[in-house]
Design an enzyme around this catalytic site. Structure first.
Site, PDB file in Angstrom:
ATOM      1  N   ASN A  23      41.197  38.434 106.661  1.00 44.68           N
ATOM      2  CA  ASN A  23      42.574  38.858 106.378  1.00 44.68           C
ATOM      3  C   ASN A  23      43.195  37.828 105.439  1.00 44.68           C
ATOM      4  O   ASN A  23      43.533  36.726 105.868  1.00 44.68           O
ATOM      5  CB  ASN A  23      43.358  38.953 107.700  1.00 44.68           C
ATOM      6  CG  ASN A  23      44.808  39.337 107.479  1.00 44.68           C
ATOM      7  OD1 ASN A  23      45.212  39.684 106.373  1.00 44.68           O
ATOM      8  ND2 ASN A  23      45.596  39.260 108.533  1.00 44.68           N
ATOM      9  N   SER A  36      42.597  30.885 114.016  1.00 47.43           N
ATOM     10  CA  SER A  36      41.998  29.613 113.579  1.00 47.43           C
ATOM     11  C   SER A  36      40.472  29.593 113.657  1.00 47.43           C
ATOM     12  O   SER A  36      39.873  28.540 113.914  1.00 47.43           O
ATOM     13  CB  SER A  36      42.595  28.441 114.375  1.00 47.43           C
ATOM     14  OG  SER A  36      43.985  28.330 114.100  1.00 47.43           O
ATOM     15  N   GLU A  46      52.094  38.990 112.803  1.00 51.18           N
ATOM     16  CA  GLU A  46      53.112  38.683 111.773  1.00 51.18           C
ATOM     17  C   GLU A  46      53.950  39.919 111.462  1.00 51.18           C
ATOM     18  O   GLU A  46      55.151  39.815 111.192  1.00 51.18           O
ATOM     19  CB  GLU A  46      52.421  38.116 110.516  1.00 51.18           C
ATOM     20  CG  GLU A  46      51.928  36.697 110.766  1.00 51.18           C
ATOM     21  CD  GLU A  46      50.643  36.316 110.057  1.00 51.18           C
ATOM     22  OE1 GLU A  46      50.249  36.987 109.090  1.00 51.18           O
ATOM     23  OE2 GLU A  46      50.007  35.333 110.504  1.00 51.18           O
ATOM     24  N   GLY A  86      46.791  30.388 112.605  1.00 55.10           N
ATOM     25  CA  GLY A  86      47.226  29.460 111.563  1.00 55.10           C
ATOM     26  C   GLY A  86      47.612  28.090 112.087  1.00 55.10           C
ATOM     27  O   GLY A  86      48.258  27.319 111.380  1.00 55.10           O
ATOM     28  N   HIS A 103      49.396  43.506 113.331  1.00 52.40           N
ATOM     29  CA  HIS A 103      49.206  42.049 113.286  1.00 52.40           C
ATOM     30  C   HIS A 103      50.471  41.368 113.823  1.00 52.40           C
ATOM     31  O   HIS A 103      51.578  41.861 113.620  1.00 52.40           O
ATOM     32  CB  HIS A 103      48.918  41.608 111.849  1.00 52.40           C
ATOM     33  CG  HIS A 103      48.465  40.190 111.783  1.00 52.40           C
ATOM     34  ND1 HIS A 103      49.350  39.139 111.857  1.00 52.40           N
ATOM     35  CD2 HIS A 103      47.232  39.640 111.708  1.00 52.40           C
ATOM     36  CE1 HIS A 103      48.668  38.002 111.815  1.00 52.40           C
ATOM     37  NE2 HIS A 103      47.370  38.276 111.720  1.00 52.40           N
ATOM     38  N   LYS A 125      46.004  37.912 104.054  1.00 53.23           N
ATOM     39  CA  LYS A 125      47.472  37.869 104.192  1.00 53.23           C
ATOM     40  C   LYS A 125      48.113  37.866 102.803  1.00 53.23           C
ATOM     41  O   LYS A 125      47.566  38.473 101.891  1.00 53.23           O
ATOM     42  CB  LYS A 125      47.879  36.665 105.056  1.00 53.23           C
ATOM     43  CG  LYS A 125      47.129  36.659 106.400  1.00 53.23           C
ATOM     44  CD  LYS A 125      47.657  35.683 107.400  1.00 53.23           C
ATOM     45  CE  LYS A 125      46.832  35.784 108.688  1.00 53.23           C
ATOM     46  NZ  LYS A 125      47.311  34.914 109.748  1.00 53.23           N
ATOM     47  N   GLU A 162      44.241  38.453 119.085  1.00 50.40           N
ATOM     48  CA  GLU A 162      44.675  37.274 118.331  1.00 50.40           C
ATOM     49  C   GLU A 162      45.834  36.598 119.057  1.00 50.40           C
ATOM     50  O   GLU A 162      46.999  37.005 118.888  1.00 50.40           O
ATOM     51  CB  GLU A 162      45.145  37.684 116.933  1.00 50.40           C
ATOM     52  CG  GLU A 162      44.087  38.404 116.126  1.00 50.40           C
ATOM     53  CD  GLU A 162      44.347  38.271 114.631  1.00 50.40           C
ATOM     54  OE1 GLU A 162      43.464  37.803 113.940  1.00 50.40           O
ATOM     55  OE2 GLU A 162      45.459  38.608 114.177  1.00 50.40           O
TER      56      GLU A 162
HETATM   57  O1  G3H Z   1      44.408  37.952 110.915  1.00 53.39           O
HETATM   58  C1  G3H Z   1      44.026  36.781 111.061  1.00 53.39           C
HETATM   59  C2  G3H Z   1      44.665  35.918 112.014  1.00 53.39           C
HETATM   60  O2  G3H Z   1      46.053  35.964 111.921  1.00 53.39           O
HETATM   61  C3  G3H Z   1      44.104  34.533 112.062  1.00 53.39           C
HETATM   62  O3  G3H Z   1      44.579  33.713 111.043  1.00 53.39           O
HETATM   63  P1  G3H Z   1      44.022  32.217 110.952  1.00 53.39           P
HETATM   64  O4  G3H Z   1      42.521  32.323 110.939  1.00 53.39           O
HETATM   65  O5  G3H Z   1      44.568  31.669 109.681  1.00 53.39           O
HETATM   66  O6  G3H Z   1      44.490  31.507 112.172  1.00 53.39           O
END
Ligand code: G3H
Length: 250
Positions: A10, A212, A96, A172, A94, A12, A166
């Site tokens: 992802n 993460s 977010e 993150g 998600h 983002k 998640e």
């Molecule tokens: O969609 C992915 C997740 O929000 C994980 O993000 P991350 O690997 O940067 O923690």
């Protein structure tokens, strides 16, 4: 039943034409086991170029979609547009989207239903916040989020659903869930599916872990029985590391 391991990237709201070309090139030149499915989710402006540039075996996902097929919904993307661009997947719910844009469980459920009805495959996200985990509400929250999705689906729709667990506190933050913490929730989700949808759906549905994930954490996480893949954020923007994560499963 054997569930094919899936690694999603992802991206983002990150990237540029230059980074997109670099990541696509790496995926076209890189290799990983045929037992591992790869799906990448670029930002909307790059969906078409990624789809035409990346090899067919790599799935491409949008990061969001709207429920109506067309109309006066400024800024939104429809399932029909995704299909028109040959985009086979979409990430929905998600954390977010839920926290920043106020997407409710009900809206997430409706989006998932609209996407599946349109013939898209869905990575449906769920997960608790840190305070919810501290208050021992992890399963309560995750089950509520999944129920809102399940309420909108018929059992056959589940063939096109992948769940991504998640935990918000791990996204993150560099604070990855331990394999045991993730496995415990994945098992709870599978049991919930067995009880509330069907044992066949519970056996067949892939449950990804996200939060993460890195090349360092993926080898141990992938050993857990109910972890069927990853949804990778930050590390999916680093071509070499993402390939290492893809290769953490043989
Ligand atoms: O969609 C992915 C997740 O929000 C994980 O993000 P991350 O690997 O940067 O923690």
């Amino acid at each position: 039943m054997a569930r094919k391991f899936l690694v999603g990237g992802n991206w983002k709201m990150n990237g540029s034409s230059q980074l997109v070309s670099q990541l696509v090139k790496a995926l076209n030149e890189g290799s990983w086991s045929s037992n591992v499915e790869c799906v990448i989710a670029p930002p909307a402006p790059y969906l078409a170029s990624v789809r035409s540039g990346v090899r067919e075996a790599v799935g491409v996902a949008a990061q969001n979609v709207w429920v109506d097929p067309k109309g006066a919904f400024t800024g939104e993307i429809s399932t029909e547009m995704l299909k028109d661009l040959n985009i086979g997947w979409v990430i929905i719910g998600h954390s977010e989207r839920r926290s920043i844009y106020g997407e409710s469980d009900e809206l997430v459920g409706k989006k998932v239903a609209a996407a599946v009805k349109a013939g898209l495959k869905v990575i449906a996200c769920c997960g608790e916040s840190e305070s919810e985990r501290d208050a021992d509400k992890t399963t309560e929250v995750v089950f509520r989020q999944i129920k809102a999705i399940a309420d909108q689906l018929s059992p056959k729709d589940w063939a096109n659903i992948v769940i991504a667990y998640e935990p918000v506190w791990a996204i993150g933050t560099g604070k990855v869930a331990t394999p045991q913490q993730a496995q415990e929730v994945h098992k709870d989700i599978r049991n919930w599916l067995a009880k509330n949808v069907s044992s066949d759906v519970a056996d067949a549905t892939r449950i990804l872990y996200g939060g993460s994930v890195s090349a360092k954490s993926s080898p141990d996480l992938q050993k857990e029985k109910d972890i069927d893949g990853f949804l990778v954020g930050g590390a999916s923007l680093k071509d070499k590391e993402f390939l290492e994560i893809l290769n953490s499963r043989q």
